[in-house]
Design a protein around this motif. Structure first.
Motif, PDB file in Angstrom:
ATOM      1  N   VAL A   6     -23.245  -1.319   2.750  1.00 10.01           N
ATOM      2  CA  VAL A   6     -23.793  -0.216   3.514  1.00 10.01           C
ATOM      3  C   VAL A   6     -22.803   0.443   4.458  1.00 10.01           C
ATOM      4  N   LEU A   8     -23.070   3.168   7.459  1.00  4.65           N
ATOM      5  CA  LEU A   8     -23.646   4.313   8.200  1.00  4.65           C
ATOM      6  C   LEU A   8     -22.696   5.124   9.055  1.00  4.65           C
ATOM      7  N   ARG A  31     -23.435   2.275  -0.775  1.00  5.87           N
ATOM      8  CA  ARG A  31     -24.476   2.973  -0.124  1.00  5.87           C
ATOM      9  C   ARG A  31     -24.031   3.617   1.143  1.00  5.87           C
ATOM     10  N   ILE A  33     -24.825   6.361   4.261  1.00 12.63           N
ATOM     11  CA  ILE A  33     -25.970   6.919   5.058  1.00 12.63           C
ATOM     12  C   ILE A  33     -25.329   7.882   6.013  1.00 12.63           C
ATOM     13  N   MET A  35     -26.261  10.223   9.109  1.00 16.65           N
ATOM     14  CA  MET A  35     -27.111  10.263  10.132  1.00 16.65           C
ATOM     15  C   MET A  35     -27.095  11.588  11.034  1.00 16.65           C
ATOM     16  N   GLU A 168     -26.929   9.561   1.440  1.00 15.80           N
ATOM     17  CA  GLU A 168     -28.142   9.585   1.766  1.00 15.80           C
ATOM     18  C   GLU A 168     -28.141  10.471   3.014  1.00 15.80           C
ATOM     19  N   GLN A 169     -29.014  11.225   3.226  1.00 15.54           N
ATOM     20  CA  GLN A 169     -29.061  11.906   4.471  1.00 15.54           C
ATOM     21  C   GLN A 169     -30.297  11.371   5.411  1.00 15.54           C
ATOM     22  N   LEU A 170     -30.407  10.941   6.514  1.00 17.08           N
ATOM     23  CA  LEU A 170     -31.214  10.632   7.523  1.00 17.08           C
ATOM     24  C   LEU A 170     -31.311  11.206   8.753  1.00 17.08           C
ATOM     25  N   VAL A 196     -31.676   0.701  11.411  1.00 13.99           N
ATOM     26  CA  VAL A 196     -30.829   1.114  10.317  1.00 13.99           C
ATOM     27  C   VAL A 196     -29.779   0.077  10.054  1.00 13.99           C
TER      28      VAL A 196
END
Length: 263
Positions: A6, A8, A31, A33, A35, A168-170, A196
């Motif tokens: 993952v 971030l 994955r 993300i 942010m 993915e958008q956060l 997160v």
């Protein structure tokens, strides 16, 4: 980088989005993300701009090499070329710096049509600049192989491409970086109290980076920027032209005019 990790990325300006895009291309099973503290339609960072000058004139050799590669991508890439607009670039002032850069460009063999013009030559090439204040200058610097890009549209559509690739958008604000007992980063805690977690955490917050790192990792002095990065800002004015004005100014170059403390 192992698959199924993952990643971030905190910040969705040009650095964060570019990182997400290329990681999604090269490690598609991870994955990712992305942010962002604000909504993507209302960003206020420098990446969101009606135009960004695409130039190669950087005095630092590393930046110069990167700029040459980047300009080639803007011109030729199947996706980003749609946002690029060729335009001549005229620099009025800062000639000593321009001459040093010109010498480096000459050594690299990337001069193309770049050259210095006398003030009469400049006025002859651009009649609409007759009234420009050239002060005591004897020359200007011209690079006809420059251009500009629609920064806002390029950023937003690159985000769309990231989403298509599975990013993915956060929408959240990072308030603290989380560490385990060994000091390894575990992810971030948001203002809303959500945790997160990530295998890798990348801070790509642009000018907010120094304050962000000091705020969210107060006990980790090694993370603090201190004098390694300096944030800067600029004042921008945008004028919407009429069709007639656009027609009159359409052949003007991108003009960088050094008028003292205001650049």
């Amino acid at each position: 980088m192992e698959m199924n990790n993952v990643i971030l990325i905190v910040g969705s300006g040009v650095w964060g989005v570019s990182t997400a895009y290329h990681l999604a291309k090269t490690v598609p099973r991870c994955r990712i993300i992305l942010m962002e503290r604000s909504t993507w339609a209302k960003q206020s960072g420098p990446s969101v701009d009606v135009n960004k000058i695409i130039r190669v004139e950087y005095e630092d050799p590393t930046y110069l090499h990167l700029a040459v590669r980047a300009q080639k991508v803007w011109r030729q890439h199947s996706f980003w070329s749609q946002f690029y607009h060729p335009a001549e670039k005229l620099t009025v002032g800062e000639l000593e710096s321009q001459k040093r850069i010109y010498a480096q460009m000459h050594q690299m063999g990337i001069i193309d049509g770049a050259r210095f013009l006398s003030i009469p030559e400049t006025k002859q090439r651009y009649p609409d600049l007759q009234g420009m204040a050239f002060h005591d200058l004897e020359e200007t610097y011209l690079n006809p192989d420059s251009g500009w890009a629609d920064g806002t549209r390029a950023l937003k559509q690159t985000i769309d491409e990231c989403v298509k690739l599975g990013v993915e958008q956060l929408h959240a604000t990072a308030s603290r970086i989380l560490f385990d007992d060994k000091g390894d980063c575990l992810g971030v805690l948001t203002d809303e109290g959500d945790v997160v977690t990530a295998t890798y955490t990348i801070i790509a917050a642009g000018a907010h980076t120094p304050k962000l790192l000091a705020d969210i990792a107060p006990g980790r002095k090694g993370f603090h920027v201190e004098d390694r990065l300096m944030a800067s800002g600029c004042v921008e004015a945008v004028v919407k032209l009429t069709a007639e004005q656009h027609s009159d100014m359409n052949n003007l170059p991108i003009t960088i005019h050094d008028i003292g403390p205001i650049y």
